[in-house]
Every structure is written in C-alpha cells, then in structure tokens.
Scaffold this active site. Structure first.
Site, mmCIF file in Angstrom:
data_model
loop_
_atom_site.group_PDB
_atom_site.id
_atom_site.type_symbol
_atom_site.label_atom_id
_atom_site.label_comp_id
_atom_site.label_asym_id
_atom_site.label_seq_id
_atom_site.Cartn_x
_atom_site.Cartn_y
_atom_site.Cartn_z
ATOM 1 C CG MET A 14 -1.888 -1.100 1.347
ATOM 2 S SD MET A 14 -2.792 -1.105 2.925
ATOM 3 C CE MET A 14 -1.559 -1.733 4.061
ATOM 4 C CG HIS A 22 -0.790 7.199 2.693
ATOM 5 N ND1 HIS A 22 0.215 7.288 3.629
ATOM 6 C CD2 HIS A 22 -1.785 6.489 3.280
ATOM 7 C CE1 HIS A 22 -0.173 6.659 4.744
ATOM 8 N NE2 HIS A 22 -1.372 6.170 4.551
ATOM 9 N N GLY A 27 5.790 8.054 -0.967
ATOM 10 C CA GLY A 27 7.003 7.577 -0.311
ATOM 11 C C GLY A 27 6.679 6.726 0.904
ATOM 12 C CG HIS A 28 3.804 7.517 3.071
ATOM 13 N ND1 HIS A 28 2.721 8.331 3.301
ATOM 14 C CD2 HIS A 28 4.902 8.296 3.291
ATOM 15 C CE1 HIS A 28 3.137 9.545 3.638
ATOM 16 N NE2 HIS A 28 4.462 9.551 3.628
ATOM 17 C CG LEU A 29 8.107 2.297 0.773
ATOM 18 C CD1 LEU A 29 9.552 1.856 0.944
ATOM 19 C CD2 LEU A 29 7.765 2.421 -0.694
#
Lengths: 545, 178
Positions: free
Chosen positions: A308, A310, A475-477
């Site tokens: 996922m 954002h 940049g949200h893994l």
C-alpha cells in the site's frame, strides 16, 4: 555473534537497536548502503540539476534504489514495474535510511483506522486497537522529539502532551486557513518531529524549507539520532552489508543473516533473534529470496502482498494574495477532518497536506521554473528582463500554493513485491518486481480531494489552477508483512513476531494491515518500540545462535 | 597568451573547455583561456569583421548587469561558464557579439533593460532570444544540464523574502508576512 541482528538502519531499525542495546543486549545492525556525511550531502544537493528527494544521496551499485527521476519510465531504474500502474514511491539505502529525506510530519492514526473491516466493511481490522498503541505513540513522540499543539489532536485522543511546543504555522497557512474557514473547513497545525528547541542534542528548526531532500542542520529527526545512541550503548552498525539470505535451523527458527559486501565477498551474522527493518519492499524481498528462493515466514502466502501507499492528489495554483512560501518547514499545517469522511468504506478518505515549498513538488525548484522543457516554457518571456522580470517573478513566486492529499489505499493481495530472480543487481541479488494497481476506491478519494482543493483555490481566488491526473507516490511503503491474529492470513502476530518463525521479528510500515491517511513514520516508530519491548522480554528465553 | 595565438587555432572549440577547470583559473588567465578557445562561430565573426573581438568575461558581465538591472550580484566565475556555453552555440554566439556591441562597446550605451529595449537591438529575433537565454542562465543557475551556481541563482537571489533551499541560516520566523 550477537543477541539480535537488525537488518536495516532506518527509523524502525534504529529504534529497536537503541532500545535493545540500552537494555544490555548485544546488537548488530546490517545496513545495505554507506554512511553519509551531512555537509557533503548538502553540497551534492546544491550541485544536482534536479532537486528531487534522492538528489543528495548515492545510488550505489551494491545497494541500488529507486529515484523519482526514473520511476515512471518503463525499463529504467531499480524497480521492475509489472503494472498495471506505476508504483511511485522511493526510498534510500544508506545508514539512517529514508529519514534522511522524509518530511517529518507525525500525525497519529485515527481510532477508526484500526477497525476498517468492522467500521466500514473494507480492508481488515488490526490485531490491536488505538488504545493499545496510544502509550507507545507517547513514547515515540518523546524519543523522536515531536513538536505539536495538544489542543489540536487531529482526531486522535492523547494521554500526554507533546515534548516540544508546536512548530508555528506559516503565513501561508494563515491565508489558506482563512480561506478554508470560509468554506467550512478547519486547518490544523501538523505535529512534526522537528525541533522547536534544542532536543536530542540538535538545533531548533530555522525553516530553510528543505526538509525534503535534506535538512542542512539536522533539526528534523532522523534515524541517526538513535543509531548514535545505540552505538554509544555498544551496538555495531555495519554499513555496506547487503542482507540476502536468512539462515534457518532444522527446527525452522532463524540463526542469522548472510550478507554480501560491495566486492562480492560474503559473511554471516548470527543472533538469538533477527529483526527485519529494511522497509516494506526490501524486507519482503529478503524474506522471499531466502531459503533457496522458497521464502521464509510465508506459510500464509502474504509476504510481499498487500503493498500500500497513500496515492496523492496533487494540485497547485497561484493564490490571489501573496502567501510568501519557501519559508518554514515544507509543511506545517493540514486539513484533518476529511480523514473521517462519511463516505469511507465506499471511497477513500484523505488528509490534505498544505505545503510551504511552492511548486517544488509539481514543477521543481524555483530555479527550474526558468528552464525550458518540451512541455513547459521558461518563466522568462521574449524581450522581458531587468527589474520588471524580477518583479513579475516575485509576484508569481510569492503566490505559489500547493496541496497534496494523501488517500488511503486498501490492502489488495495482487499489489505485491516479488524478487525478480531473472533480473539481479550488480552483486547478483534479485531486484524488486512490483505489481501495483490504484483502484477505484483510491481514484474516487482522489476525485473528492480534487474537489476540496478546487474549493480551496476558489476561496483563495487562485489563478492558474492545476490538478494532476497522476497518482503520485507518497514515499509510504506499507503492508507487505502484515500483522494479524490468524496465521493463515497474516505474516506477523500482534507484537511483530513472525507466525512461522519464533525468533524472527519485523518492524516498519510493512507490518500495517491497513494504512489510514496518516503519514506512517510515527505509527511505525510506536510499533517498533512496542515490538522491541516484546523482544526484550523474550530474548533471554531464546537459544543462542 | 598572445593575440596572434588566440586567433590561430579555430579548432579548439569552447565545447572542450571544462568549466570546472575554468573555475580554478585566476581571472586574468581565465580571460585568456576563454578567448583562446573561442567557438568556431565566433572565429567566423572575426574573419567577417576584423575589428570585432571576442566577447570577454568583463563585457559579458556588463551586458548581464544591464539585462538583469543588477537585481542581485552576479559572479564573474559563473558568468564565465555562461559565456563559454553561449559562445559554443552558433545560435547565440553572433547575436551575443551584437548585444555587446550595443551595450558595452557603443558610445553612451543603455544602462538598463528598458533602455536596451529602446535602442531597438532586441527587435532582431536572434538578439532577443539570446538576451532571454542570458537571463535564463542567470535565473536558473543551470547551464547545459549542470549547476553553475545554485545559492546565488537569480531565481533565489533576486527575491528578498526567500532564501535558497538548504541555506543553514534560514529564518527567525515564518508565521508573519515578510
């Protein structure tokens, strides 16, 4: 040998190493990439023609990493993009990890974020609730140094104040806040891991507006704070050590980690316990390449799945009145109430980030607005110059406004990271192959965010309004090694231990079952401290390596 | 380096000049080096008009100050890189000489951008485009895909309310209108 081997030196690995080393455990941290000197990195940033998040940092042959400059170009870069959509987020592989270039915003998740299935009938529930994590949020805020206003909790109840007074909102925030109020929306100060006084032996923020890609003075928290403390407590940090195999015993427990050096030589670091903290892409890849390519801790077949982000709705325009951006941290305020949208369950909620960095995200550094590309003319017009040019530029630059809304992607098992065994990096380690689809749940949320951005622009009397059609990576893994109560559908238990391997633990946002709309770092930090505590209590019962 | 030598070798094009090396040269040496590696186009102009000389860094800086109205300081070593780039491009080399002829070498030359407009020199499309390129270079700080100067690029330094990103001093506060 060590008591604990930690793979990865970003915020999650650093916090675990710090907690365990200060509790007396012997800890070794393996980091794939090199150490970084801040002053050198600042000079590299200044010299780089494109000021992107990765600009100051090396892309080494032995620890390659994605870059926004090539991530959307098929056939280039580190990732193998299997589609249908591009996975647009990047990370660093250096000592300190991606906290070198993170924004620093630290909102908490909302209580409902932990119960997406129960509340809204989508996604899954977490194995823990907000109340379980709340004390750990407090500890994480104190460890990292979060500045915030306790009167503005963003919908997340608090049992304690912030360790530092809030970072002041920018003048831009006040202009946008007044416009938002006219359409019934409330702009709130964003809690952030950024010093408003000397903290962790670091200077307070002086707002030079360069949190991404590099804070020149270290006023923004980064993992080096806790790596340094861990090393002072006796932990070893081995740079340029690329983990590529988890070594299993006959009983299925893990005895250590094999790693490769830039010259191709190999070594094994053994430990009573292994903690994977290498981010949701690299941790999943490491698990799947291990055990002769048969994978580790993957009885559920969930390792690497449910990736996922954002996905961002990005919009930018020129405010009617000057807002004077490029001062202060990159973002000091946001709109939080849209995170609890009543349509949640049918379409994604979102968090509106209000930016102080003008058009640097959608267009580029102000200097770049003067260059020419096939799609965009230089700011300078023919037969224009002198003072009139400088005045027109001031009028433009002082009115740049940008919003980025972070949507909430649901876990989808088809969105996944796999090792590309047929496409290896320079030292023979498979590169990540990423299958990724931005579904209608997100697209509809992005459309709602676009409407909010447009209403804000209208209230600002803004001109030259732009709304990107691209779902930018935040940049949200997140999500590839999720926690859960059922070993058949999750990789980790509620404390971050692998269901299948009794002495293997994982930290980082890969453990998130769902992702909410909060920037993930504070939540992953809180979970890391909680996992470190569980591991500390268990450690002495584990056999030596 | 003697003048005769400078004109003697039209094959040492400016494209071969390493700007990093240029930066390290002292100003006097630098001027000679630039002239000695004049672009082929510039050499052509010399042949056509023996009285004209290659644009020097001093002349380019004077032209740049008029084009920018001196909204901020301009550095010679950076200007030398821009000059080398412009002289290497046939589209800019000759117009650059014409602009210098009007702004630097003429009697009673224009001292501001608006005065330059009034001379009619920018009515010529190539001259106008070259003037624009000079401004693009100074405002962007980028030349030929590289950074010549970031901290003093005019995009930043022409504005009093902003500081270039990464400047350690930053601001005492940002909550008020500057």
């Amino acid at each position: 040998m060590s008591d604990v081997v930690v793979v990865g030196s970003g915020v999650a690995g650093a916090l675990v190493a710090w907690k365990l080393a200060t509790a007396g455990a012997s800890v070794t941290v393996l980091e794939a990439g090199p150490r970084i000197d801040r002053d050198t990195a600042v000079e590299v940033f200044r010299a780089a023609p494109a000021k992107v998040p990765e600009s100051p940092y090396p892309n080494t042959a032995h620890a390659p990493r994605p870059s926004v400059l090539d991530i959307g170009i098929p056939g280039t870069g580190y990732f193998i993009q299997a589609g249908p959509d591009t996975f647009g987020s990047t990370y660093e592989r250096i000592v300190g990890g991606t906290t070198w270039h993170w924004l620093g915003s630290t909102p908490r998740l909302l209580p409902t974020d932990f119960r997406m299935r129960s509340e809204f009938g989508v996604g899954v529930d977490w194995p823990i609730g907000y109340a379980d994590l709340e004390p750990w949020y407090v500890r994480a805020e104190r460890a990292m140094g979060v500045a915030g206003d306790p009167a503005q909790n963003g919908g997340s109840p608090r049992s304690a104040g912030f360790p530092m007074e809030a970072v002041p909102g920018s003048f831009l925030d006040s202009v946008v806040g007044a416009a938002a109020a006219r359409i019934g929306l409330r702009v709130e100060l964003t809690p952030q891991a950024r010093n408003t006084e000397t903290f962790n032996d670091r200077h307070h923020c002086v707002g030079n507006s360069n949190c991404i890609p590099i804070c020149p003075i270290g006023a923004k928290y980064d993992a080096l704070v806790h790596l340094d403390l861990a090393e002072e407590a006796g932990a070893r940090v081995i740079a340029n050590a690329v983990a590529f195999d988890l070594v299993l015993r006959a009983d299925g427990s893990v005895s250590g980690v094999r790693y490769r050096r830039p010259d191709g030589s190999e070594a094994t670091e053994t430990g009573r316990a292994v903690v994977l903290a290498a981010n949701a892409v690299e941790t999943a890849k490491l698990l799947l390449v291990s055990n002769g390519g048969n994978g580790v801790a993957n009885r559920s077949d969930q390792v690497g799945r449910n990736l996922m982000d954002h996905p961002i709705q990005l919009s930018w325009a020129l405010s009617a009145q000057p807002v004077f951006p490029q001062r202060g941290p990159l973002s000091t305020s946001g709109i939080e109430e849209t995170r609890e949208a009543t349509t949640r369950g049918e379409r994604s909620a979102f968090r509106v980030e209000i930016a102080n960095d003008g058009f640097r995200f959608p267009v580029g550094d102000p200097t770049v607005e003067f260059t020419e590309t096939p799609d965009r003319a230089s700011f300078v017009r023919l037969r224009e110059g002198g003072r009139p040019l400088a005045d027109r530029w001031r009028d433009h630059l002082s009115r740049e406004v940008r919003f980025a809304s972070l949507t909430e992607q649901l876990p989808d098992p088809a969105n996944r990271v796999e090792p590309a065994f047929d496409q290896t990096d320079a030292i023979g380690i498979p590169r990540p192959r990423i299958s990724f689809r931005v579904d209608d749940y997100v697209r509809d949320g992005m459309a709602d965010a676009k409407v909010v951005h447009e209403r804000l622009f209208e209230a600002l009397g803004a001109a030259e309004r732009n709304h990107s059609d691209i779902a930018f990576g935040a940049g949200h893994l997140m999500g590839t090694t999720r926690m859960g109560t059922d070993p058949a559908t999750s990789v980790l238990d509620a404390e971050g231990r692998a269901h299948d391997v009794p002495n293997l633990w994982m930290v980082g946002s890969g453990v998130f079952p769902t992702c909410g709309t909060a920037n993930p770092t504070l939540t992953l930090a809180a979970l890391s401290l909680r996992t470190a505590d569980a591991l500390r209590r268990t450690l002495r019962s584990l056999p030596v390596a | 380096m003697a003048r005769a030598e400078r004109q003697g070798d039209p094959h040492s094009a400016a494209a071969t000049v390493d700007p990093g090396v240029l930066l390290m040269l002292r100003r006097r040496t630098l001027l000679a080096a630039l002239a000695g590696t004049g672009a082929a186009a510039a050499v052509t102009v010399w042949r056509a008009s023996p009285a004209a000389a290659a644009v020097t860094v001093d002349e380019f800086m004077e032209l740049s100050e008029v084009l920018t109205d001196k909204v901020a300081d301009l550095r010679d070593d950076v200007g030398a890189q821009y000059l080398a780039f412009l002289r290497a491009d046939p589209a800019f080399a000759a117009p650059l000489e014409r602009l210098v002829a009007v702004v630097v070498r003429a009697e009673d030359p224009p001292r501001t951008f608006d005065e330059l407009l009034d001379t009619g020199a920018l009515d010529d499309p190539a001259n106008a485009e070259t003037a624009r390129q000079v401004l693009i270079l100074w405002y962007s700080g980028l030349v030929d895909g590289r950074t010549a100067d970031y901290l003093e690029a005019l995009a930043w330094s022409s504005q009093d309310f902003a500081e270039p990103a990464s400047t350690p001093l930053g601001f005492p506060k940002w909550e008020d209108r500057p």
